[in-house]
Design an enzyme around this catalytic site. Structure first.
Site, PDB file in Angstrom:
ATOM      1  N   CYS C 144     -87.054  20.460-117.778  1.00  0.00           N
ATOM      2  CA  CYS C 144     -85.858  20.407-117.469  1.00  0.00           C
ATOM      3  C   CYS C 144     -85.543  19.141-116.763  1.00  0.00           C
ATOM      4  O   CYS C 144     -84.272  18.718-117.181  1.00  0.00           O
ATOM      5  CB  CYS C 144     -85.811  21.650-116.839  1.00  0.00           C
ATOM      6  SG  CYS C 144     -86.737  21.805-115.304  1.00  0.00           S
ATOM      7  N   ARG C 172     -85.652  23.423-107.545  1.00  0.00           N
ATOM      8  CA  ARG C 172     -85.736  24.889-107.035  1.00  0.00           C
ATOM      9  C   ARG C 172     -87.200  25.082-106.925  1.00  0.00           C
ATOM     10  O   ARG C 172     -88.092  24.325-107.357  1.00  0.00           O
ATOM     11  CB  ARG C 172     -85.259  25.723-108.020  1.00  0.00           C
ATOM     12  CG  ARG C 172     -85.859  25.971-109.410  1.00  0.00           C
ATOM     13  CD  ARG C 172     -87.044  26.942-109.295  1.00  0.00           C
ATOM     14  NE  ARG C 172     -87.577  27.221-110.550  1.00  0.00           N
ATOM     15  CZ  ARG C 172     -88.849  26.549-110.811  1.00  0.00           C
ATOM     16  NH1 ARG C 172     -89.275  25.654-110.202  1.00  0.00           N
ATOM     17  NH2 ARG C 172     -89.362  26.634-112.132  1.00  0.00           N
ATOM     18  N   HIS C 224     -81.988  22.929-110.373  1.00  0.00           N
ATOM     19  CA  HIS C 224     -82.301  21.755-109.878  1.00  0.00           C
ATOM     20  C   HIS C 224     -80.920  20.833-109.452  1.00  0.00           C
ATOM     21  O   HIS C 224     -79.998  21.023-109.992  1.00  0.00           O
ATOM     22  CB  HIS C 224     -83.103  20.816-110.525  1.00  0.00           C
ATOM     23  CG  HIS C 224     -84.215  21.547-111.156  1.00  0.00           C
ATOM     24  ND1 HIS C 224     -85.386  22.196-110.295  1.00  0.00           N
ATOM     25  CD2 HIS C 224     -85.146  21.452-112.371  1.00  0.00           C
ATOM     26  CE1 HIS C 224     -86.429  22.735-110.718  1.00  0.00           C
ATOM     27  NE2 HIS C 224     -86.155  22.331-112.025  1.00  0.00           N
TER      28      HIS C 224
END
Lengths: 347, 347, 347, 347
Positions: C144, C172, C224
């Site tokens: 990601c 995160r 994030h």
């Protein structure tokens, strides 16, 4: 048949208001005529994205809202001329100022649990007192915590099991989207008074309940976690208690053994099941935690504080308008339209 | 008089061990001969910074510890030849393997609440059963939650007020310093079974207690928050109950009206009072939240899970060695040396 | 035409696998033949609830899964005989053991960013290197963080704006549903090494990028937050940079002025927009925070770590099978089917 | 010599004020005459517990404070007649109203970083510009973030290493004791503008710095975490950069290899070292994370937002009064009295 749908508006497109709007839109016997609000931020813009007509609750705000790209279709007063029922989901305190406006417009009104019982003189939980709301011009759907308390305790009462109930309610601290000025961090904040207000609030719906609650806020943002110690009115087994809960509406089960071991697992589960906004309208009760010892039953369940009052609000619409006179029929319609469950999972 | 001090060692310089070491060092009648551990990180290095002699519990680790700059003064076996009592604060499970080693060395041993009652055959809370530990070779200081439960319930019992007690224990999820692999985030995690183990654990100290507990972890790192519903054995007022708590040791009071409205406020308060590590050794009870309705009293208090067992451990040292035969005298000495309080604040 | 659909399976029905399954199901040119897993808990049960055929990846687990109420329709080997492409979303490390099994079955395979580049010899971001994946038997969709880095930096590169990029990635800590053993609480945990691995990982896709990243985990569970300082290759205005981002796919905009001022607001926004699971497949860039000073541009965006790789995975399916040879066409199909946006809101 | 001590008062006994009071009390050349405040809650009551004379800043509040058990010894005006310097630690905005009062009383004043530079016309970091504060009647100690930025960047500048610095500052969201109305939960909140104000604020102390900062709040309550990318003015090694930091005051080192891998570990470490309130007055820099690649150095450090400005405030007292004219001597005195370190641990 479309002209026979109940025409509904929602004032206040926030945490509750947007969910009421969703739920009205999926009821075959209702039509969402529009929503009304005063802000211009993403919250109201998403109503536009969903194709919902947006009105302004304060004419002064219309220019600002339109400048933000929101195609305001009218004012709240315009909206009131076009609906039978308005669901008021405005912030605590504002609602109380709106009731006369609704009365003058001849529109029935439903308020949320942040308002006082005295505002409407009637507090509503569908399975407890639907009949007493029939034809009234206004009612108050009680808060999330109180709704769950009433649902579960009258399930026990109706099975002849309830003597007295003592509950500790661990509340979420603020809503998942709040980014400032409302959170608590790395702490628990107990309420200043014991008993807390949820016990007496449940008694506005079912006065005879012997219920005492203690409440605190913990450091999470979604779902309340209730812990109950209930003295039984008669000898009963674990299975008897579970049967009582199964016989009542809007209590659904999950199990630790399925990996639902915490509040956040169940939030994920609802998203996995494809529910809009990940909502859990049912009391989510842990079937395999509940236990009976002697004359006491102990259990714990979750309350999705954003969602649990939505089906009650839908039923309240039918009750006030008298469109459906039987509580069970309204509950059945609401639950079918939303896709509510008894067991969240196979097995 | 120095030669008459009780010679004490601590095995395991972690959350509890370092606090036991602190507490032993401030007792006029005790001497901390050394601590023993196996790691080389900041935890043990701080013992060096405080001037405490450090031994290695595993000879294999000595080189590694010395390479890290820790001046290892010997092995645990060396240490055992030089002390009367060892307080074992090693992680759960390891302690059980150590008891024979201590016995062979002729050293009395104290274990923590993570170990089973059966390991020692005796579980200890000073105000409850000090006398029964006199002269034993080993005991177990019960866990933080159980210690607080016993302290408060026997306070009520001794005042003739206790019939039965039902508690919901909202635990901290992990320790404040843990940085990974142990935390929970944005959730509450109930224990899988009701009743939880704290009730039966309290009965290892006071078998006759009628106590049931429900436990859950919430998303914070310090202090447990207990909520109790206690059925009274006789008619009593709020003042009667407070008087019972005031008459018992190691329960201290703060008030919502003083701005102590949450767990984290009280953590700050302890630091403000200059306490080492910000520790609260007392049960911290909210005086102005406690209330009596009919035959029930409701109250909530905090438990500093890192600190509450420290004074009990100090008393256990005196009990096992027989240095002090009267519980009240030992408690008084411990509490004076630590600076424990009845009211945290003036007013 | 139905018989011409690409037949796809998903191995591992977890955070990524379930989203890949959702996305395959809404592509007009693909068919989800089934998913495979080894667990019997709520995660797999929800596949059943959604009507997805479930296989077992380990025959040994079949009985256990069926006993839990999951109607297992076959094994992973059965599934492999029936599909052209498998998307492997198993936990890190397991995937590497599966690649030979897929090759032997003659099934093209797609792995996720937790696996090493060397496993497949090809790392994929659709807009960067779709063409080089055409006809390959396997590829890896990068993580990601890397996906978002590549999307944004090649947008700048393609506009001739990129000299060098330095990013701080606040990740995160764990997934929203994790209830234990993975969270961090009340802290920030920086990675042990600077630069962090995301810079080199982006270079597996676009080797010529001058990019350095620093990473840390903060105490939240979703999205994030990247902060970038980019040195520009030529004089440019704020509008030039925004135009470069607008010209590239899969970067969408929100604004602080709309009330999207934090990670959790955008999570709410996605739910408000009716997205399945509340997913944000786009890089969510704050249009009104981005600024240019001298030869540097500063900006911050969000990455939905659960969702951003989903459209890339869909494109990878088309690339490996050669079903679509032009990257832009595949991207357009994927984005239309998912309902991806350029601006999340009107205005 | 006692009569030659600098007589100091503190107005505002909050997060900063109570620490300034602690620090003044341990300086051999200063005397804390008293503190002044307006509240009656636990915060001020702890000053009483510590034996500090308490005045009221608002005579109207005197009765309320005394009713709460606080033995108020006078008013702020009384206190001003008895001191040379007052440290104003009142909430943002109130301080600005006090400056004239202090001037009229002929008392030198020190303000905190929440106030504007223009209030005093001078902003202070001891190692940067002590000399320019000598004999002034007022100065402002810059904020925690700015203090750390100035300390580290002038360390690099003085070693001839600094070309330009770009920092991302991940701030704590609220203070550890705050129980409501200020927290953020499960999110990151970026500042609305890039660059953030800390860069320009550092330039109020050292105008020639080429520094840009980006800031965000993360979901924790203690310590800021700064991440820096600094372009070097000359070729340098990792050791060169570390030597530059070692040569400057008030930067201290810990290491990931010692188990200090996150913000909360270092908070624990300070408590383990016996520091009052667990304070870290130094910039806490990770020695083993810092790295140099080409012409850039990357590093990360922690800032204890509650404590880092305390030693600067003590130095400012000496600078304004002219009691010590040499910055190095004042810094050395302050640091010795507080027990500040260069390496937190052996090894």
């Amino acid at each position: 048949m479309a002209d026979q749908k109940i025409r509904v508006a929602v004032n206040g497109y926030g945490v509750i208001g947007k969910r009421v709007a969703d739920a009205v839109r999926v009821q075959p016997d209702m039509e969402l005529v529009g929503v009304s609000d005063v802000v211009s931020d993403y919250r109201v813009k998403t109503a536009v994205a969903l194709g919902i007509p947006v009105c302004t609750s304060l004419p002064d705000k219309q220019n600002e809202m339109q400048a933000a790209g929101i195609p305001v279709v009218g004012t709240l007063d315009n909206l009131l001329t076009d609906v039978e029922v308005i669901v008021d989901c405005t912030p605590k305190g504002i609602a109380a100022k709106n009731i006369d406006r609704y009365r003058e417009a001849g529109v029935k009104s439903i308020f949320q649990g942040g308002e006082k019982h005295s505002l409407t003189g009637h507090s509503f939980v569908a399975q407890a007192n639907y009949a007493s709301a029939l034809g009234r011009d206004t009612t108050r759907v009680v808060s999330c915590n109180t709704t769950s308390t009433v649902r579960t305790l009258i399930a026990l009462r109706d099975a002849g099991l309830l003597k007295k109930a003592r509950g500790v309610l661990i509340r979420r601290a603020t809503d998942p989207w709040e980014s400032d000025h409302s959170g608590i961090m790395n702490t628990v904040v107990p309420e200043e008074h014991i008993p807390s207000h949820q016990g007496p609030d449940a008694q506005t719906v079912v006065p005879e309940l012997d219920v005492v609650t203690i409440a605190a806020k913990a450091a999470h943002t979604q779902n309340h976690n209730h812990f109950w110690i209930v003295e039984l009115a008669r000898a009963a087994t674990r299975e008897d208690v579970l049967a009582a809960f199964r016989a009542a509406p809007r209590i659904a089960f999950f199990r630790m053994s399925e990996g639902i071991v915490a509040l956040n697992n169940s939030v994920e589960l609802m998203k996995d099941l494809g529910r809009p906004r990940g909502d859990m309208w049912e009391v989510g009760l842990w079937e395999d935690v509940l236990d009976v010892k002697g004359d006491e039953v102990y259990y714990t369940y979750q309350v999705d504080n954003q969602a649990i009052v939505i089906p009650e609000t839908i039923d309240a619409i039918r009750a006030l308008t008298g469109a459906v006179t039987d509580a069970r029929e309204s509950i059945a319609r609401t639950d079918a339209a939303l896709g509510m469950k008894r067991d969240f999972l196979v097995g």
